[in-house]
Scaffold this motif. Structure first.
Motif, PDB file in Angstrom:
ATOM      1  N   LYS A 116       0.865  -1.103  -0.108  1.00 58.15           N
ATOM      2  CA  LYS A 116       0.031  -0.063  -0.107  1.00 58.15           C
ATOM      3  C   LYS A 116       0.694   1.287   0.029  1.00 58.15           C
ATOM      4  O   LYS A 116       0.602   2.323  -0.907  1.00 58.15           O
ATOM      5  N   GLU A 117       2.038   1.198   0.817  1.00 57.27           N
ATOM      6  CA  GLU A 117       2.705   2.412   1.041  1.00 57.27           C
ATOM      7  C   GLU A 117       3.621   2.689  -0.252  1.00 57.27           C
ATOM      8  O   GLU A 117       3.697   3.833  -0.593  1.00 57.27           O
ATOM      9  N   ASN A 118       3.824   1.671  -0.871  1.00 47.98           N
ATOM     10  CA  ASN A 118       4.756   1.614  -2.339  1.00 47.98           C
ATOM     11  C   ASN A 118       3.704   2.395  -3.243  1.00 47.98           C
ATOM     12  O   ASN A 118       4.213   3.289  -4.109  1.00 47.98           O
ATOM     13  N   LEU A 119       2.453   1.946  -3.290  1.00 47.54           N
ATOM     14  CA  LEU A 119       1.523   2.437  -4.464  1.00 47.54           C
ATOM     15  C   LEU A 119       1.158   3.955  -4.050  1.00 47.54           C
ATOM     16  O   LEU A 119       1.131   4.840  -4.849  1.00 47.54           O
ATOM     17  N   LEU A 120       1.101   4.222  -2.774  1.00 47.03           N
ATOM     18  CA  LEU A 120       0.826   5.722  -2.260  1.00 47.03           C
ATOM     19  C   LEU A 120       1.820   6.866  -2.778  1.00 47.03           C
ATOM     20  O   LEU A 120       1.685   7.870  -3.063  1.00 47.03           O
ATOM     21  N   LEU A 121       3.060   6.244  -2.475  1.00 46.71           N
ATOM     22  CA  LEU A 121       4.322   7.174  -2.958  1.00 46.71           C
ATOM     23  C   LEU A 121       4.323   7.597  -4.344  1.00 46.71           C
ATOM     24  O   LEU A 121       4.579   8.515  -4.809  1.00 46.71           O
ATOM     25  N   ALA A 122       3.640   6.592  -5.110  1.00 41.87           N
ATOM     26  CA  ALA A 122       3.629   6.794  -6.560  1.00 41.87           C
ATOM     27  C   ALA A 122       2.268   7.469  -7.070  1.00 41.87           C
ATOM     28  O   ALA A 122       2.392   8.201  -8.250  1.00 41.87           O
ATOM     29  N   ALA A 146      -2.375 -10.003  -6.641  1.00 43.62           N
ATOM     30  CA  ALA A 146      -1.482 -10.326  -5.679  1.00 43.62           C
ATOM     31  C   ALA A 146      -1.367  -9.061  -4.816  1.00 43.62           C
ATOM     32  O   ALA A 146      -0.859  -8.709  -3.683  1.00 43.62           O
ATOM     33  N   VAL A 147      -1.235  -7.691  -5.817  1.00 42.33           N
ATOM     34  CA  VAL A 147      -1.341  -6.481  -5.076  1.00 42.33           C
ATOM     35  C   VAL A 147      -2.501  -6.200  -3.830  1.00 42.33           C
ATOM     36  O   VAL A 147      -2.087  -5.717  -2.965  1.00 42.33           O
ATOM     37  N   GLU A 148      -3.609  -6.775  -4.110  1.00 42.90           N
ATOM     38  CA  GLU A 148      -4.579  -6.543  -3.226  1.00 42.90           C
ATOM     39  C   GLU A 148      -4.531  -7.639  -2.110  1.00 42.90           C
ATOM     40  O   GLU A 148      -4.524  -7.122  -0.970  1.00 42.90           O
ATOM     41  N   LYS A 149      -4.119  -8.730  -2.338  1.00 39.98           N
ATOM     42  CA  LYS A 149      -4.013  -9.885  -1.390  1.00 39.98           C
ATOM     43  C   LYS A 149      -2.801  -9.435  -0.358  1.00 39.98           C
ATOM     44  O   LYS A 149      -3.041  -9.631   0.911  1.00 39.98           O
ATOM     45  N   PHE A 150      -1.678  -8.713  -0.900  1.00 36.54           N
ATOM     46  CA  PHE A 150      -0.716  -8.554   0.270  1.00 36.54           C
ATOM     47  C   PHE A 150      -0.628  -6.965   0.401  1.00 36.54           C
ATOM     48  O   PHE A 150       0.577  -6.546   0.704  1.00 36.54           O
ATOM     49  N   HIS A 153       1.238  -6.181   3.397  1.00 30.22           N
ATOM     50  CA  HIS A 153       2.491  -6.935   3.466  1.00 30.22           C
ATOM     51  C   HIS A 153       3.699  -6.181   3.202  1.00 30.22           C
ATOM     52  O   HIS A 153       3.915  -5.234   2.312  1.00 30.22           O
ATOM     53  N   PRO A 154       4.960  -6.140   3.727  1.00 32.72           N
ATOM     54  CA  PRO A 154       6.225  -5.378   3.498  1.00 32.72           C
ATOM     55  C   PRO A 154       6.501  -5.854   1.992  1.00 32.72           C
ATOM     56  O   PRO A 154       6.223  -7.262   1.742  1.00 32.72           O
ATOM     57  N   ALA A 155       6.973  -4.778   1.117  1.00 34.93           N
ATOM     58  CA  ALA A 155       6.967  -5.261  -0.399  1.00 34.93           C
ATOM     59  C   ALA A 155       8.422  -6.462  -0.300  1.00 34.93           C
ATOM     60  O   ALA A 155       8.252  -7.042  -1.324  1.00 34.93           O
ATOM     61  N   GLY A 156       9.093  -6.126   0.650  1.00 39.90           N
ATOM     62  CA  GLY A 156      10.478  -7.029   0.570  1.00 39.90           C
ATOM     63  C   GLY A 156      10.241  -8.412   0.743  1.00 39.90           C
ATOM     64  O   GLY A 156      10.884  -9.329   0.468  1.00 39.90           O
TER      65      GLY A 156
END
Length: 259
Positions: A116-122, A146-150, A153-156
């Motif tokens: 979520k935070e990765n997408l929000l930054l973009a 998978a983007v919704e499922k996780f 979750h931490p992207a790493g």
């Protein structure tokens, strides 16, 4: 093949272009990195609304071409134009603001942040996840479940294929006119590759132009409309993907292998 919802419309401000006209052109582009002369007069045309594959052996200059388009490395000479804009006069953020997104080979995600935070930054127009365009977000979820499922979750912690999905999702969380992706199928399982092909086909159907660097020729054949082959810092062949796919001798001569 996944069944996905209709994609949101591209940028409302984007002018309608004739399909045959190139959206992006490179003319005689030279790029030096330090003392090394990497691009030796690249001529490249990316037609509007099509998928262009940039192929070539390792070290041919493909990634340097993408990074030069984005202004990450500055061209020493030559002209790069996107819909009438001279890219060499712009910074990388200004190039991105024209509606160009770039997914590098290393994917460029933030491992310590959640999906979520990765997408929000973009999503530059949103300060919270709730402010991300909901229709567009649901479309992205349909492309990449998978983007919704996780989501939290931490992207790493994601698998390689899931990270690639997240990287592309980040690139399209806002409407784009041109999506540039370096090695989208590298290291992915066949099922994930098929999912990625479906997603790119949906992006093309929504009006997005795509420029992909790829080593997987089967992937290139299934997705590409046009192809450009690089060798030693130059484009040595350009034309329709269908014709290139049918010419095993040409593939062997230019790439050392065949589709």
């Amino acid at each position: 093949m996944n069944t996905v919802s209709s994609p949101p419309a591209p940028l409302a401000s984007a002018p309608q272009a004739v399909a045959a006209e190139p959206l992006l052109t490179l003319q005689g582009v030279h790029t030096h990195i330090g003392a090394y002369h990497i691009l030796h007069g690249v001529d490249l045309s990316v037609p509007h609304g099509q998928v262009t594959l940039l192929l070539g052996r390792n070290g041919a200059g493909k990634t340097t071409t993408l990074r030069t388009i984005m202004g990450l490395w500055k061209a020493s000479s030559g002209a790069l134009r996107f819909d009438g804009h001279l890219l060499s006069a712009l910074s990388t953020p200004q190039i991105a603001q024209l509606g160009i997104a770039y997914v590098p080979e290393n994917m460029g995600i933030f491992a310590d942040l959640t999906v979520k935070e990765n997408l929000l930054l973009a999503a530059r127009r949103a300060r919270t996840a709730a402010q991300i365009d909901s229709a567009r977000l649901q479309w992205i979820f349909s492309l990449f479940p998978a983007v919704e499922k996780f989501w939290n979750h931490p992207a790493g912690k994601l698998s390689g294929g899931q990270k690639q999905m997240l990287a592309v999702a980040r690139a399209i969380v806002e409407p784009r006119r041109l999506l540039i992706v370096d090695e989208p199928s590298k290291g992915l399982a066949p099922a994930i590759v098929n999912n990625m092909i479906d997603a790119f086909a949906q992006l093309k159907a929504s009006g997005v132009t795509l420029l992909l660097v790829e080593q997987n020729l089967a992937f290139a054949r299934r997705l590409g409309d046009t192809v450009a082959v690089m060798d030693n810092g130059r484009v040595v062949h350009a034309g329709a993907m269908a014709a290139f796919s049918a010419d095993a001798e040409l593939q062997q001569r230019l790439l050392g292998l065949s589709i």
